[in-house]
Design an enzyme around this catalytic site. Structure first.
Site, short mmCIF file in Angstrom:
data_model
loop_
_atom_site.label_atom_id
_atom_site.label_comp_id
_atom_site.label_asym_id
_atom_site.label_seq_id
_atom_site.Cartn_x
_atom_site.Cartn_y
_atom_site.Cartn_z
N CYS A 24 0.85 -1.19 0.00
CA CYS A 24 0.00 0.00 0.00
C CYS A 24 0.88 1.23 0.00
O CYS A 24 1.83 1.32 0.79
CB CYS A 24 -0.91 -0.01 1.23
SG CYS A 24 -2.05 1.39 1.28
N HIS A 39 -8.78 -3.86 -3.17
CA HIS A 39 -7.88 -3.22 -2.21
C HIS A 39 -8.27 -1.74 -2.03
O HIS A 39 -8.36 -1.25 -0.91
CB HIS A 39 -6.44 -3.32 -2.69
CG HIS A 39 -5.45 -2.60 -1.85
ND1 HIS A 39 -4.69 -3.23 -0.89
CD2 HIS A 39 -5.08 -1.29 -1.81
CE1 HIS A 39 -3.91 -2.33 -0.29
NE2 HIS A 39 -4.13 -1.14 -0.84
N GLU A 40 -8.51 -1.04 -3.12
CA GLU A 40 -8.80 0.38 -3.05
C GLU A 40 -10.19 0.66 -2.50
O GLU A 40 -10.41 1.65 -1.81
CB GLU A 40 -8.62 1.04 -4.42
CG GLU A 40 -7.24 0.96 -5.00
CD GLU A 40 -6.14 1.51 -4.09
OE1 GLU A 40 -6.43 2.36 -3.22
OE2 GLU A 40 -4.98 1.09 -4.25
#
Length: 166
Positions: free
Chosen positions: A122, A164-165
Site C-alpha cells: 500500500c 484493495h482500493e
C-alpha cells in the site's frame, strides 16, 4: 499448519497491529514520511474514515482525479483512492500494468467469485507487503470520469487492485 490457516493467522496479526497505535521510529520517520510524496501515510485519520459518495462531477472532482493520476504515476503504483491524497471521497484509480487505467467514482462491489492469496502493498504504508486473500473475480459498478454508469467484470490483478482500493 495449512497455508490457509497460516494466512488467516497472519491477517489476524496484521489486523491487531493496524488496530493499535503504530509508531514510526525516529530513525526512519524521515524516510517513511518522504516516501511517495503527495500520499497520506498511515496512521493519518483520513485513511480510517468512511469516504463520502461523490454527488456531482464538478471541475473540482476532475482536478482531484488529475492530481490522483499525477501522484499515482510518480509513485509508480497500481491503484490509488482519494483518501490517500487527503480527500475523503469515493474515487479510485485502478491501473494494472499493461492496461489502461480506470477511474471509478462511487465504486460498489456487486458480486465476487473465487478466492486467491496474493502479495499486496500500500502506498500509504511504505515498505510493508503481505499475502492477502481476496476474491479472484469481482463485478464493480461505478461511474466513470464522465459520469456514465459502468459495470466492470474484473479478474486477477485488476480485481485485486479494485478490491484493495474500495
Amino acid at each position: 499448519m495449512t497455508l490457509r490457516s497460516g494466512v488467516s493467522r497472519y491477517n489476524r496479526i496484521v489486523s491487531k497491529i493496524i488496530e493499535t497505535k503504530v509508531v514510526v521510529p525516529d530513525f526512519v520517520a524521515e524516510f517513511y514520511h518522504s516516501a511517495n510524496p503527495g500520499i497520506v501515510k498511515y496512521p493519518d485519520p483520513v485513511l480510517r474514515r468512511v469516504a463520502a459518495p461523490v454527488k456531482r462531477l464538478t471541475q473540482g472532482v476532475q482536478a482531484l482525479i488529475d492530481r490522483m493520476f499525477s501522484v499515482l504515476n510518480s509513485a509508480k503504483g497500481l491503484g490509488l483512492a482519494a483518501p490517500q491524497v487527503g480527500v475523503c471521497e469515493r474515487i479510485i484509480i485502478v491501473a494494472p500494468l499493461g492496461e489502461a487505467p480506470k477511474v471509478l467514482i462511487n465504486p460498489e462491489v456487486v458480486a465476487s467469485r473465487g478466492s486467491v492469496i496474493g502479495q499486496e502493498g500500500c502506498l500509504s504504508i511504505p515498505w510493508l507487503y503481505g499475502d492477502v486473500e481476496r476474491a479472484e473475480e469481482a463485478d464493480v459498478r461505478a461511474l466513470d470520469r464522465k459520469g456514465k454508469e459502468v459495470l466492470l467484470r474484473l479478474k486477477g490483478m485488476p480485481a485485486r487492485i479494485a478490491l484493495h482500493e474500495i
